[in-house]
Design a protein around this motif. Structure first.
Motif, mmCIF file in Angstrom:
data_model
loop_
_atom_site.group_PDB
_atom_site.id
_atom_site.type_symbol
_atom_site.label_atom_id
_atom_site.label_comp_id
_atom_site.label_asym_id
_atom_site.label_seq_id
_atom_site.Cartn_x
_atom_site.Cartn_y
_atom_site.Cartn_z
ATOM 1 N N ILE A 131 -7.976 -16.511 3.529
ATOM 2 C CA ILE A 131 -8.565 -15.526 2.622
ATOM 3 C C ILE A 131 -10.087 -15.601 2.671
ATOM 4 N N GLU A 132 -10.715 -14.527 2.149
ATOM 5 C CA GLU A 132 -12.179 -14.548 1.999
ATOM 6 C C GLU A 132 -12.495 -14.766 0.511
ATOM 7 N N HIS A 133 -13.800 -14.808 0.159
ATOM 8 C CA HIS A 133 -14.164 -15.243 -1.187
ATOM 9 C C HIS A 133 -13.755 -14.293 -2.313
ATOM 10 N N ALA A 165 -6.879 -1.623 -8.507
ATOM 11 C CA ALA A 165 -8.324 -1.338 -8.550
ATOM 12 C C ALA A 165 -9.022 -1.982 -7.347
ATOM 13 N N GLY A 166 -8.856 -3.285 -7.204
ATOM 14 C CA GLY A 166 -9.486 -3.973 -6.078
ATOM 15 C C GLY A 166 -8.929 -3.497 -4.745
ATOM 16 N N ALA A 167 -7.626 -3.202 -4.744
ATOM 17 C CA ALA A 167 -7.001 -2.762 -3.484
ATOM 18 C C ALA A 167 -7.594 -1.431 -3.005
ATOM 19 N N MET A 168 -8.052 -0.592 -3.946
ATOM 20 C CA MET A 168 -8.662 0.673 -3.525
ATOM 21 C C MET A 168 -10.028 0.435 -2.873
ATOM 22 N N LEU A 169 -10.664 -0.671 -3.204
ATOM 23 C CA LEU A 169 -11.952 -0.996 -2.582
ATOM 24 C C LEU A 169 -11.762 -1.610 -1.203
ATOM 25 N N VAL A 170 -10.733 -2.455 -1.083
ATOM 26 C CA VAL A 170 -10.510 -3.197 0.170
ATOM 27 C C VAL A 170 -9.557 -2.436 1.105
ATOM 28 N N GLY A 171 -8.596 -1.715 0.526
ATOM 29 C CA GLY A 171 -7.582 -1.040 1.347
ATOM 30 C C GLY A 171 -6.321 -1.873 1.496
ATOM 31 N N ARG A 172 -6.361 -3.096 1.046
ATOM 32 C CA ARG A 172 -5.194 -3.981 0.983
ATOM 33 C C ARG A 172 -5.218 -4.687 -0.372
ATOM 34 N N PHE A 173 -4.032 -5.077 -0.849
ATOM 35 C CA PHE A 173 -3.978 -5.937 -2.036
ATOM 36 C C PHE A 173 -4.426 -7.342 -1.634
ATOM 37 N N LYS A 174 -4.635 -8.185 -2.653
ATOM 38 C CA LYS A 174 -5.097 -9.544 -2.357
ATOM 39 C C LYS A 174 -4.165 -10.268 -1.385
ATOM 40 N N ASP A 175 -2.861 -10.014 -1.519
ATOM 41 C CA ASP A 175 -1.920 -10.715 -0.636
ATOM 42 C C ASP A 175 -1.828 -10.049 0.737
ATOM 43 N N GLY A 176 -2.646 -9.042 0.972
ATOM 44 C CA GLY A 176 -2.694 -8.395 2.287
ATOM 45 C C GLY A 176 -1.865 -7.135 2.407
ATOM 46 N N THR A 177 -1.023 -6.839 1.415
ATOM 47 C CA THR A 177 -0.183 -5.632 1.478
ATOM 48 C C THR A 177 -1.063 -4.382 1.616
ATOM 49 N N LYS A 210 2.154 0.710 0.028
ATOM 50 C CA LYS A 210 2.819 0.338 -1.228
ATOM 51 C C LYS A 210 1.885 0.429 -2.428
ATOM 52 N N PRO A 211 2.430 0.831 -3.592
ATOM 53 C CA PRO A 211 1.606 0.917 -4.800
ATOM 54 C C PRO A 211 1.376 -0.434 -5.460
ATOM 55 N N LYS A 212 2.137 -1.436 -5.040
ATOM 56 C CA LYS A 212 2.018 -2.757 -5.669
ATOM 57 C C LYS A 212 2.034 -3.826 -4.580
ATOM 58 N N PRO A 213 1.470 -4.994 -4.876
ATOM 59 C CA PRO A 213 1.506 -6.064 -3.866
ATOM 60 C C PRO A 213 2.913 -6.639 -3.729
ATOM 61 N N GLY A 214 3.072 -7.496 -2.743
ATOM 62 C CA GLY A 214 4.330 -8.247 -2.617
ATOM 63 C C GLY A 214 5.197 -7.760 -1.483
ATOM 64 N N GLY A 215 6.135 -8.582 -1.101
ATOM 65 C CA GLY A 215 7.116 -8.175 -0.111
ATOM 66 C C GLY A 215 6.892 -8.701 1.290
ATOM 67 N N GLY A 216 6.896 -10.017 1.417
ATOM 68 C CA GLY A 216 7.000 -10.613 2.743
ATOM 69 C C GLY A 216 5.699 -10.768 3.502
ATOM 70 N N PRO A 217 5.827 -10.998 4.816
ATOM 71 C CA PRO A 217 4.654 -11.287 5.638
ATOM 72 C C PRO A 217 3.653 -10.130 5.623
ATOM 73 N N VAL A 218 2.395 -10.442 5.824
ATOM 74 C CA VAL A 218 1.335 -9.432 5.746
ATOM 75 C C VAL A 218 1.505 -8.390 6.854
ATOM 76 N N ALA A 219 1.728 -7.130 6.441
ATOM 77 C CA ALA A 219 2.013 -6.067 7.409
ATOM 78 C C ALA A 219 0.753 -5.600 8.133
ATOM 79 N N ASN A 220 0.946 -5.211 9.376
ATOM 80 C CA ASN A 220 -0.164 -4.566 10.091
ATOM 81 C C ASN A 220 0.316 -3.379 10.921
#
Ligand code: HEM
Length: 456
Positions: free
Chosen positions: A193-195, A280-292, A297-307
């Motif tokens: 992760i980053e800071h 909110a943060g996901a709209m700035l980054v384009g991914r949720f904190k967990d990488g989703t 998806k509208p919410k984080p979660g669900g397995g390995p980080v998709a690409n």
């Protein structure tokens, strides 16, 4: 047959039928360009030489005694995966245009580098990418840097040992201008992760068949030709076989406290509650904190980080056009712009970056990202991304705003956010979020072939 840098098929580096030029290329290429090298612990040394013969002798010594080839690294990764021994540390070298001059190459020689931005150096590109004035950079970066030496490993001890050895060999005529220390951070799932607390380093252009084979690729093709990162090394004995890559280094300080306040305020403004506040943060980054990816998806979660995704069919009501990962890789075009990102986080902090502790407990400086990326053209890749995408509020769609994470320059237009995921209704126009990433200095380098370094 010269190495075909434009071949669209990923490189089967271990194939028995690999031609002699490609083998020679891999035996003379630095590691960490085609495949990321582990660098949980990282020392970045910035050096100035001042004596042609001594500078050359020093780099030759580092190259012949401390550096391995890209091919050796690939073999080490395979051995480790097979349960055999751990790999050896990474040592990499980059030389600036001023460094090439100080190593005895004439002005005319240096023109052989095709990249005009490399020939200028980062200090002369401040206006183009809206960087802070050089006087505001950290002192070490204000000086004329000739070379960067990267030392990385999974453990701290080998980095310390190599660092001591290499600094011990630095000639008296040379100066260590500065050092940056990188240190990897992970979330409880084990992802880097980053800071700001978001999974980083997931999406990369991949060049090697074994890496491409491991990825799902129904929507997004992660395979890229070598031409995204490699160019012939103009000063190597045989540029048909000997390649290098342009390396951009930028120290980017992150005001984590301010970013967390922005996430909180944006969630309040949009009336988001519970887990929806994460959007909110996901709209700035384009991914949720967990990488989703937010476009999936509208919410984080669900397995390995998709690409394996694109933004096709997303009119900005799921992932805003300005979201960092959408700005820096729109996916449906601009593949030739993608660089191989090889950065590392810096700075120590007492709090856990991924938890939901309030902004007051977050650092407001002294932590950030040592942004590093390999390019075949700094002008068309790094600078294009920063200038024409991140700093451009009208990129792709008019008035959608700067990249909220790395955008630089006046954020003077107002923007709107989707109130609910995938729904057309927008918030009222509001000021763009404040800039929380500050460039503290950097330089453009060329990571030459080992053949060049060994022949100095
Ligand atoms: C402190 C500064 C930065 C932070 C906090 C940051 C954060 C992130 C995060 C969290 C991701 C998502 C992880 C992933 O998809 O791999 C990402 C991806 C990415 N970032 Fe940054 N980044 C920073 C600086 C930069 C800079 C300076 C550039 C280039 C000018 C850049 C270009 C990219 C690209 C190309 C991607 C991958 C997008 C994709 O392929 O989907 N980043 N960044």
């Amino acid at each position: 047959m010269p190495v075909d840098l434009n071949n669209e098929r990923p490189l089967a580096w271990d194939s028995a039928t690999l031609d002699a030029d490609t083998k020679a290329m891999l035996d003379n290429l630095q590691p960490n360009i085609l495949r990321a090298h582990v660098r949980e612990h990282l020392s970045v040394l910035f050096v100035r030489f001042n004596d042609v013969a001594e500078g050359r002798a020093f780099l030759r010594w580092v190259a012949t005694t401390k550096m391995k080839s890209a091919r050796k690294h690939m073999q080490e990764v395979r051995d480790f995966a097979a349960g055999r021994h751990r790999g050896t540390p990474y040592v990499g070298i980059g030389i600036s245009k001023a460094g090439y001059r100080d190593l005895g190459h004439s002005v005319e020689d240096v023109r052989e580098f095709g990249d005009p931005v490399f020939r200028d150096g980062m200090k002369r590109r401040v206006a183009e990418v809206d960087d802070p004035p050089v006087e505001e950079w950290d002192r070490a970066f204000q000086r004329e840097i000739h070379a960067v030496i990267l030392i990385g490993d999974a453990e701290a001890e080998p980095v310390e040992r190599l660092r001591e050895e290499i600094l011990g060999e630095l000639p008296d005529s040379a100066r260590l201008l500065g050092e940056e220390r990188g240190q990897g951070m992970r979330n409880p799932a084990g992802d880097g992760i980053e800071h700001f607390g978001y999974v980083d380093g997931r999406s990369q252009p991949l060049f090697l068949k074994d890496e491409v084979d491991r990825e799902p690729k129904e929507h997004w093709d992660p395979a890229f030709p070598l031409s995204n990162v490699l160019v012939p090394d103009p000063f190597a004995p045989n540029p048909v076989r000997h390649h290098g890559s342009y390396l951009v280094f930028r120290k980017l300080e992150q005001n984590v406290r301010a970013f967390k306040e922005i996430e909180r305020d944006l969630a309040d403004t949009l009336g988001l509650a519970g887990v929806d506040r994460e959007r909110a943060g996901a709209m700035l980054v384009g991914r949720f904190k967990d990488g989703t990816p937010l476009t999936l998806k509208p919410k984080p979660g669900g397995g390995p980080v998709a690409n394996d995704f694109t933004f096709d069919g997303d009119d900005g009501s799921k992932c805003p056009f300005a979201g960092h990962v959408r700005k820096t890789n729109p996916r449906s075009f601009g593949r030739e712009v993608l660089m191989a990102r090889r950065g590392q986080t810096y700075g120590e902090r007492a709090d856990e970056p991924w938890d939901d502790s309030p902004p007051e407990n977050r650092p407001s400086g002294e932590v950030g990202l040592l942004f590093m990326a390999f390019n075949s053209s700094l002008l068309d890749q790094f600078e294009f991304t920063q200038q024409s995408w991140a700093n451009n509020p009208g990129f792709e769609v008019e008035a959608t705003g700067h990249d909220p994470v790395i955008g630089q320059g006046e954020r003077d237009i107002k923007v709107a956010f989707p109130k609910a995921w995938g729904k057309p209704e927008l918030s009222g126009p509001q000021a763009q979020v404040a800039q929380t990433v500050t460039m503290k200095g950097g330089e453009y380098f060329f990571a030459p072939s080992l053949a060049y370094l060994r022949n100095l």
